[in-house]
Design a protein around this motif. Structure first.
Motif, mmCIF file in Angstrom:
data_model
loop_
_atom_site.group_PDB
_atom_site.id
_atom_site.type_symbol
_atom_site.label_atom_id
_atom_site.label_comp_id
_atom_site.label_asym_id
_atom_site.label_seq_id
_atom_site.Cartn_x
_atom_site.Cartn_y
_atom_site.Cartn_z
ATOM 1 N N LEU A 119 0.871 -1.176 0.000
ATOM 2 C CA LEU A 119 0.000 0.000 0.000
ATOM 3 C C LEU A 119 0.902 1.218 0.000
ATOM 4 O O LEU A 119 1.798 1.344 0.843
ATOM 5 N N PHE A 120 0.694 2.114 -0.945
ATOM 6 C CA PHE A 120 1.543 3.299 -1.065
ATOM 7 C C PHE A 120 0.735 4.463 -1.626
ATOM 8 O O PHE A 120 -0.397 4.272 -2.112
ATOM 9 N N LYS A 121 1.287 5.660 -1.552
ATOM 10 C CA LYS A 121 0.526 6.861 -1.888
ATOM 11 C C LYS A 121 -0.094 6.803 -3.267
ATOM 12 O O LYS A 121 -1.282 7.070 -3.455
ATOM 13 N N ALA A 122 0.694 6.447 -4.250
ATOM 14 C CA ALA A 122 0.186 6.438 -5.626
ATOM 15 C C ALA A 122 -0.924 5.415 -5.795
ATOM 16 O O ALA A 122 -1.918 5.671 -6.486
ATOM 17 N N SER A 123 -0.782 4.263 -5.152
ATOM 18 C CA SER A 123 -1.829 3.238 -5.289
ATOM 19 C C SER A 123 -3.109 3.688 -4.600
ATOM 20 O O SER A 123 -4.218 3.406 -5.081
ATOM 21 N N ASN A 175 6.095 5.918 -1.244
ATOM 22 C CA ASN A 175 5.679 4.970 -2.277
ATOM 23 C C ASN A 175 6.486 3.671 -2.229
ATOM 24 O O ASN A 175 6.613 2.980 -3.239
ATOM 25 N N THR A 176 7.018 3.340 -1.046
ATOM 26 C CA THR A 176 7.792 2.101 -0.930
ATOM 27 C C THR A 176 6.886 0.877 -0.825
ATOM 28 O O THR A 176 7.298 -0.231 -1.154
ATOM 29 N N GLY A 177 5.655 1.077 -0.343
ATOM 30 C CA GLY A 177 4.744 -0.045 -0.158
ATOM 31 C C GLY A 177 4.866 -0.713 1.200
ATOM 32 O O GLY A 177 4.111 -1.624 1.513
ATOM 33 N N GLY A 178 5.815 -0.262 2.014
ATOM 34 C CA GLY A 178 6.045 -0.880 3.320
ATOM 35 C C GLY A 178 5.443 -0.083 4.454
ATOM 36 O O GLY A 178 4.995 1.053 4.281
ATOM 37 N N ILE A 179 5.442 -0.693 5.634
ATOM 38 C CA ILE A 179 4.935 -0.025 6.828
ATOM 39 C C ILE A 179 5.734 -0.495 8.037
ATOM 40 O O ILE A 179 6.160 -1.656 8.107
ATOM 41 N N LEU A 180 5.952 0.413 8.961
ATOM 42 C CA LEU A 180 6.739 0.137 10.161
ATOM 43 C C LEU A 180 5.842 0.026 11.391
ATOM 44 O O LEU A 180 4.808 0.698 11.478
ATOM 45 N N VAL A 181 6.262 -0.796 12.327
ATOM 46 C CA VAL A 181 5.621 -0.861 13.640
ATOM 47 C C VAL A 181 6.723 -0.778 14.675
ATOM 48 O O VAL A 181 7.577 -1.659 14.756
ATOM 49 N N GLY A 182 6.731 0.289 15.433
ATOM 50 C CA GLY A 182 7.789 0.485 16.419
ATOM 51 C C GLY A 182 9.165 0.576 15.790
ATOM 52 O O GLY A 182 10.150 0.174 16.398
ATOM 53 N N GLY A 183 9.231 1.100 14.581
ATOM 54 C CA GLY A 183 10.496 1.229 13.880
ATOM 55 C C GLY A 183 10.934 -0.003 13.123
ATOM 56 O O GLY A 183 11.891 0.039 12.356
ATOM 57 N N ASP A 184 10.251 -1.118 13.331
ATOM 58 C CA ASP A 184 10.577 -2.362 12.621
ATOM 59 C C ASP A 184 9.652 -2.549 11.417
ATOM 60 O O ASP A 184 8.494 -2.113 11.438
ATOM 61 N N VAL A 185 10.154 -3.199 10.406
ATOM 62 C CA VAL A 185 9.375 -3.413 9.188
ATOM 63 C C VAL A 185 8.312 -4.474 9.437
ATOM 64 O O VAL A 185 8.616 -5.632 9.705
ATOM 65 N N ALA A 186 7.036 -4.066 9.342
ATOM 66 C CA ALA A 186 5.924 -5.000 9.486
ATOM 67 C C ALA A 186 5.539 -5.570 8.130
ATOM 68 O O ALA A 186 5.066 -6.698 8.038
ATOM 69 N N ARG A 187 5.738 -4.778 7.098
ATOM 70 C CA ARG A 187 5.536 -5.248 5.723
ATOM 71 C C ARG A 187 6.589 -4.584 4.866
ATOM 72 O O ARG A 187 6.831 -3.385 4.976
ATOM 73 N N GLY A 188 7.211 -5.373 3.986
ATOM 74 C CA GLY A 188 8.326 -4.868 3.210
ATOM 75 C C GLY A 188 7.933 -4.110 1.959
ATOM 76 O O GLY A 188 6.782 -3.702 1.785
#
Length: 538
Positions: free
Chosen positions: A60-64, A93-106
């Motif tokens: 999920l990213f801004k452009a999408s 627009n990377t498509g990733g999301i962080l939780v507590g600074g860690d990558v939850a989705r790449g």
């Protein structure tokens, strides 16, 4: 003038140019004025899962999000009295999301013809020697719930009414009004006058399907425990969303196993011309030849494994629906007078015969070669033929030499593919049965409520997957990368696919509420929406 009428106008000019009276001109065709019918689009709220959010290419990213079907719909609704449509845009627009600074989705997937197959953006850029942008969207920082789009990637039907779901889903954690809030309550707090409720039930079967039906992600039952069963949940969603007089459009659930995530990988990818596989075929057939004799003795010749030297061969899979004959295999081999000599052919002492017999029994007690009726999840394409390091280590600990342990650890060849990579026919039937049950409920709810329009997403994606759908001269199909309708993850739509979906919503809305978006030409145009996002989009 609408462009299609300009085209007719030009054709007519050519026709009348041949007439003796050059002053005769065709009557100009004027599109009707847009009307909203009985619908009130002043405050449109979208509720759903990944499709609603605009999820594509594995992220999920801004452009999408800007090309999500609800945002596309909102642009047409604006022309009919619709208000501002605000989305909880990601930070990059990377498509990733962080939780507590860690990558939850790449990183999202990307594609370039110079590199085979879709690749994560970071791997793609690293391969080019280009800098990799950081993932910046942080789920732990709440940005509130004052939005119009409540599409929550990964949400099952009952998740939308479950208090505390924000603690389980980072996408909802970003926008939840409180830790104990529900998606439905937050959506209702926006006081919608019109809503869409899309792909509810999709994730209820998708999680089971993408995990190969291995039991780690169960299908939501139609009639389950209070607050969990699909039927009750869907009724609650529609009843609540229409309680203030709002009208809306809902979709049914597609047959997800028609999508390329489950159809792209063939059951027989093992190519004898592959230099890593072809030379090993005689040895493999020698090993399985001994095992096939055991299968024959046990009246199970259909389990025989043979690799062709001239054609592609099917992979070997574990099928938990088969009777487990592990003990029988071990017993027969241990009592075969020729088996110790067979063991010696591997460079092992005859005393290793019980070890090898047990290995063959436990490994191949519930196995067979795949058929065209089996489906393989897309990630299996990167697994088939590789050496399973964990299996190698386990075999070495049992006493096998490292080289031999490696030979017995080739995924889909000497090591049967695990359940998580394969959807057996019985598992496919479970998915279809659940989907059909969901759709019966959805159809019943829609037909009994004059405030609901039904979008047949199942029929739409079935057509896309079979013959394709014409969209402004483009034939959109479900082919991965080239089809134009389905993104690089093989499940979610492209921006152009979401534009098509938006138009299908408009068709249903026109039919149910008397609007005329289609007739008046107020629809999405294919050329305005891409099928692939560039890796330079960061």
């Amino acid at each position: 003038m609408n462009i299609r009428y300009i085209y007719l106008f030009v054709l007519a000019l050519g026709f009348f140019a041949c007439d003796e009276d050059d002053n005769i001109l065709p009557e100009e065709v004027i599109l009707p004025e847009l009307t909203a019918g009985s619908a009130d689009f002043s405050n449109y709220v979208a509720v759903g899962a990944s499709f609603t959010a605009g999820f594509t290419d594995g992220g999920l990213f801004k452009a999408s999000q800007e090309n999500s079907f609800p945002n596309i719909l909102s642009k047409e609704f604006t022309k009919a009295g619709g208000g501002t449509f605000t989305q909880p845009l990601m930070s990059d627009n990377t498509g990733g999301i962080l939780v507590g600074g860690d990558v939850a989705r790449g990183y999202r997937l990307t594609f370039n013809s110079a590199i085979p197959g879709p690749q994560p953006l970071d791997a793609f850029l690293t391969g080019l020697g280009a800098p990799v942008p950081p993932i910046t969207t942080e789920a732990g920082i709440s940005i509130g719930s004052d939005f119009n789009n409540f599409g929550i990637p990964g949400a099952k039907s009952w998740h939308l009414v479950a208090p505390g779901y924000a603690g389980l889903n980072p996408y909802y954690a970003r926008i939840a009004s409180a830790p104990t809030a529900t998606v439905l309550a937050d959506a209702m707090a926006q006081n919608p006058t019109f809503f869409t409720l899309s792909e509810i039930g999709g994730n209820d079967v998708l999680g089971y399907a993408t995990s190969g039906g291995d039991g780690s992600n169960l299908i939501t039952p139609s009639a389950g425990a209070p607050g969990v069963g699909f039927d009750e949940t869907f009724n609650t969603l529609v009843t609540t969303l229409t309680s203030g007089g709002a009208k809306g459009a809902v979709t049914n659930v597609p047959y997800i196993t028609d999508l390329p995530h489950f159809t792209r990988v063939p059951h027989n990818p093992l190519d004898p011309t592959n230099p890593d596989f072809g030379p090993q075929i005689p040895t493999l057939n020698g090993i399985f030849g001994q095992l096939n004799l055991v299968y024959a003795a046990l009246n199970a010749p259909e389990r025989s494994i043979v690799f062709s030297t001239t054609e592609t061969s099917a992979v070997v899979i574990r099928d938990e629906t088969l009777t487990d004959i592990s003990t029988d295999i071990t017993f027969i081999l241990n009592n075969s007078p020729t088996f110790p000599a067979f063991v010696q052919s591997f460079g092992l002492p005859p005393q290793a015969a019980p070890l090898v017999a047990n290995l063959l029994g436990t490994t191949y007690g519930q196995t067979r070669q795949a058929t065209e009726n089996d489906l393989f999840v897309l990630p299996s394409s990167a697994i088939i033929g590789t050496v399973n390091a964990d299996n190698v280590q386990a075999l070495v600990l049992q006493g096998l030499p490292l080289e031999l342990a490696g030979q017995f650890s080739a995924e889909g060849i000497s090591l049967p593919l695990a359940d998580k990579w394969v959807l057996l026919p019985s598992e496919q039937l479970e998915i279809k049965t659940a989907t059909d049950a969901y759709n019966v409920t959805i159809a019943a709810v829609a037909s009994s409520n004059d405030n609901i329009a039904l979008v047949d997403l199942n029929a739409i994606l079935t057509e896309v997957s079979s013959m394709g759908i014409n969209f402004d001269g483009f034939n959109l199909t479900a082919d991965l990368v080239t089809g134009g309708a389905v993104g690089l993850d093989g499940i979610h739509l492209t921006a152009r696919g979401y534009a098509l979906m938006a138009n299908k919503f408009l068709e249903a809305i026109d039919s149910a509420f008397g609007s005329n978006f289609i007739e008046s030409g107020n629809i999405a145009k294919a050329n305005d929406y891409p099928t692939n996002y560039s890796p330079t989009l960061q």
